[in-house]
Design an enzyme around this catalytic site. Structure first.
Site, PDB file in Angstrom:
ATOM      1  CE  LYS A  13       8.020 -21.260 -26.417  1.00  0.00           C
ATOM      2  NZ  LYS A  13       6.570 -21.127 -26.101  1.00  0.00           N
ATOM      3  NE  ARG A  88       8.800 -14.796 -25.810  1.00  0.00           N
ATOM      4  CZ  ARG A  88       8.972 -15.881 -25.072  1.00  0.00           C
ATOM      5  NH1 ARG A  88      10.131 -16.496 -25.050  1.00  0.00           N
ATOM      6  NH2 ARG A  88       7.982 -16.354 -24.367  1.00  0.00           N
ATOM      7  NE  ARG A 127       3.353 -22.205 -18.066  1.00  0.00           N
ATOM      8  CZ  ARG A 127       3.888 -21.659 -19.165  1.00  0.00           C
ATOM      9  NH1 ARG A 127       4.664 -22.373 -19.965  1.00  0.00           N
ATOM     10  NH2 ARG A 127       3.643 -20.408 -19.472  1.00  0.00           N
ATOM     11  NE  ARG A 159       5.794 -18.797 -16.573  1.00  0.00           N
ATOM     12  CZ  ARG A 159       6.205 -18.920 -17.830  1.00  0.00           C
ATOM     13  NH1 ARG A 159       6.711 -20.058 -18.254  1.00  0.00           N
ATOM     14  NH2 ARG A 159       6.092 -17.917 -18.676  1.00  0.00           N
ATOM     15  NE  ARG A 170       3.250 -15.215 -21.163  1.00  0.00           N
ATOM     16  CZ  ARG A 170       2.954 -16.395 -20.643  1.00  0.00           C
ATOM     17  NH1 ARG A 170       1.964 -16.521 -19.788  1.00  0.00           N
ATOM     18  NH2 ARG A 170       3.641 -17.453 -20.967  1.00  0.00           N
TER      19      ARG A 170
HETATM   20  P1  ADP Z   1       6.382 -19.140 -22.439  1.00  0.00           P
HETATM   21  O1  ADP Z   1       7.197 -20.414 -22.450  1.00  0.00           O
HETATM   22  O2  ADP Z   1       5.130 -19.286 -21.661  1.00  0.00           O
HETATM   23  O3  ADP Z   1       6.173 -18.566 -23.785  1.00  0.00           O
HETATM   24  P2  ADP Z   1       8.794 -17.984 -21.368  1.00  0.00           P
HETATM   25  O4  ADP Z   1       9.080 -18.712 -20.118  1.00  0.00           O
HETATM   26  O5  ADP Z   1       9.571 -18.379 -22.588  1.00  0.00           O
HETATM   27  O6  ADP Z   1       7.237 -18.049 -21.642  1.00  0.00           O
HETATM   28  O7  ADP Z   1       9.004 -16.421 -21.152  1.00  0.00           O
HETATM   29  C1  ADP Z   1       8.449 -15.732 -20.071  1.00  0.00           C
HETATM   30  C2  ADP Z   1       8.727 -14.241 -20.209  1.00  0.00           C
HETATM   31  O8  ADP Z   1      10.154 -13.999 -20.214  1.00  0.00           O
HETATM   32  C3  ADP Z   1       8.236 -13.611 -21.511  1.00  0.00           C
HETATM   33  O9  ADP Z   1       6.872 -13.250 -21.452  1.00  0.00           O
HETATM   34  C4  ADP Z   1       9.172 -12.397 -21.616  1.00  0.00           C
HETATM   35  O10 ADP Z   1       8.768 -11.362 -20.726  1.00  0.00           O
HETATM   36  C5  ADP Z   1      10.486 -12.960 -21.103  1.00  0.00           C
HETATM   37  N1  ADP Z   1      11.292 -13.507 -22.227  1.00  0.00           N
HETATM   38  C6  ADP Z   1      11.639 -14.801 -22.427  1.00  0.00           C
HETATM   39  N2  ADP Z   1      12.373 -14.939 -23.547  1.00  0.00           N
HETATM   40  C7  ADP Z   1      12.494 -13.691 -24.084  1.00  0.00           C
HETATM   41  C8  ADP Z   1      13.116 -13.169 -25.249  1.00  0.00           C
HETATM   42  N3  ADP Z   1      13.759 -13.951 -26.121  1.00  0.00           N
HETATM   43  N4  ADP Z   1      13.013 -11.835 -25.477  1.00  0.00           N
HETATM   44  C9  ADP Z   1      12.382 -11.021 -24.622  1.00  0.00           C
HETATM   45  N5  ADP Z   1      11.750 -11.455 -23.515  1.00  0.00           N
HETATM   46  C10 ADP Z   1      11.806 -12.771 -23.242  1.00  0.00           C
HETATM   47  P1  ADP Z   2       5.714 -23.301 -23.313  1.00  0.00           P
HETATM   48  O1  ADP Z   2       7.131 -23.485 -22.815  1.00  0.00           O
HETATM   49  O2  ADP Z   2       5.623 -23.394 -24.810  1.00  0.00           O
HETATM   50  O3  ADP Z   2       5.073 -22.059 -22.789  1.00  0.00           O
HETATM   51  P2  ADP Z   2       5.067 -25.543 -21.536  1.00  0.00           P
HETATM   52  O4  ADP Z   2       6.024 -26.620 -21.941  1.00  0.00           O
HETATM   53  O5  ADP Z   2       5.338 -24.811 -20.284  1.00  0.00           O
HETATM   54  O6  ADP Z   2       4.834 -24.519 -22.777  1.00  0.00           O
HETATM   55  O7  ADP Z   2       3.605 -26.228 -21.479  1.00  0.00           O
HETATM   56  C1  ADP Z   2       2.452 -25.479 -21.075  1.00  0.00           C
HETATM   57  C2  ADP Z   2       1.525 -26.389 -20.265  1.00  0.00           C
HETATM   58  O8  ADP Z   2       0.986 -27.399 -21.123  1.00  0.00           O
HETATM   59  C3  ADP Z   2       2.212 -27.137 -19.123  1.00  0.00           C
HETATM   60  O9  ADP Z   2       1.316 -27.217 -18.032  1.00  0.00           O
HETATM   61  C4  ADP Z   2       2.472 -28.532 -19.694  1.00  0.00           C
HETATM   62  O10 ADP Z   2       2.453 -29.519 -18.665  1.00  0.00           O
HETATM   63  C5  ADP Z   2       1.298 -28.703 -20.642  1.00  0.00           C
HETATM   64  N1  ADP Z   2       1.628 -29.523 -21.824  1.00  0.00           N
HETATM   65  C6  ADP Z   2       2.756 -29.508 -22.561  1.00  0.00           C
HETATM   66  N2  ADP Z   2       2.692 -30.400 -23.589  1.00  0.00           N
HETATM   67  C7  ADP Z   2       1.469 -30.979 -23.496  1.00  0.00           C
HETATM   68  C8  ADP Z   2       0.780 -31.992 -24.258  1.00  0.00           C
HETATM   69  N3  ADP Z   2       1.345 -32.574 -25.336  1.00  0.00           N
HETATM   70  N4  ADP Z   2      -0.455 -32.308 -23.864  1.00  0.00           N
HETATM   71  C9  ADP Z   2      -1.025 -31.725 -22.802  1.00  0.00           C
HETATM   72  N5  ADP Z   2      -0.431 -30.779 -22.043  1.00  0.00           N
HETATM   73  C10 ADP Z   2       0.801 -30.413 -22.373  1.00  0.00           C
END
Ligand code: ADP
Ligand code: ADP
Length: 216
Positions: A13, A88, A127, A159, A170
């Protein structure tokens, strides 16, 4: 264009959000990034959010919603935005809908990034994020041996919540609380699924093709 990205942690994302938002010239609003900025800044919001984030739980709705309301009220979000990581759960989606309706707005599209569990785990395990510019990298897929950002030479970090145990939790939270949004938005008639496997640029292309029919 008022757009939401959904998908499990690690679906890509954040990675796609930067390209899609820049293609559409709309602000990218990532709740995870805003929380992490508050944690590093040592604000009260950051202190509160940290305990939930460290466990891999969602930050309470009222805190998250107030933060999103403030951000969506800013000038740059009046003609469109891309939300990454919000809503979420269904209560957040319902409040978002009401908030936008009060402002005479509505979501145009919810893009679901579809990837399987094995790929998600592989992506999260490798990541890395740039401590300076926030760009997202992957140790293996981007061949990042040097722990430096190719864009700005900042130091990369892993992270805290990408540790194996927290990742597992998660993913459970996603299945229980966030996945129900898929049928919620399908019922609203604004959900489109995009295959999020394969190279980053190909996923961006697929996403842009999915978005085009919804553009004004
Ligand atoms: P990822 O992209 O790996 O799914 P995020 O960076 O979006 O993780 O979120 C990291 C953490 O921030 C989540 O595990 C949660 O604790 C918090 N968080 C992010 N967005 C929300 C939301 N919309 N509602 C509640 N908690 C959130
Ligand atoms: P999210 O926000 O949904 O948690 P991220 O954008 O942070 O996901 O991506 C998670 C990990 O996967 C990062 O290390 C990113 O570089 C990698 N990644 C994202 N898109 C791709 C893809 N199409 N192929 C391989 N790795 C990817």
């Amino acid at each position: 264009m008022r757009l939401v990205l959904v998908g499990p942690p690690g679906a890509g994302k954040g990675t796609q959000a930067q390209y899609i938002a820049s293609n559409l010239s709309i602000p990218k609003i990532s709740t995870g990034d805003i929380f992490r900025a508050n944690v590093s800044g040592g604000t009260d919001l950051g202190k509160l959010a940290k305990t939930f984030m460290d466990r891999g739980d969602l930050v309470p709705d009222e805190v998250t919603i107030a933060m999103v309301r403030d951000r969506l009220s800013e000038d740059d979000a009046q003609d469109g935005f891309l939300l990454d990581g919000f809503p979420r759960n269904v209560p957040q989606a319902e409040i978002l809908k009401k908030m936008l309706a009060d402002w005479g707005q509505a979501l145009d599209l919810v893009l679901e990034l579809v990837v399987d569990d094995d790929e998600v785990v592989r992506r999260l395990a490798g990541r890395r994020t740039c401590s300076q510019c926030g760009r997202i990298w992957h140790v293996e897929f981007d061949d990042k041996q040097d722990d430096r950002c190719d864009a700005c030479d900042g130091a990369l970090f892993q992270r805290d919540d990408d540790k194996e145990e927290t990742v597992r939790h998660r993913l459970e939270v996603y299945g229980e609380q966030t996945a129900p949004l898929i049928s919620y938005y399908a019922d609203e008639g604004i959900l489109v699924g995009v295959d999020a496997t394969g190279p980053v640029e190909e996923v961006t292309q697929r996403a842009m093709e999915a978005i085009r029919p919804f553009m004004g």
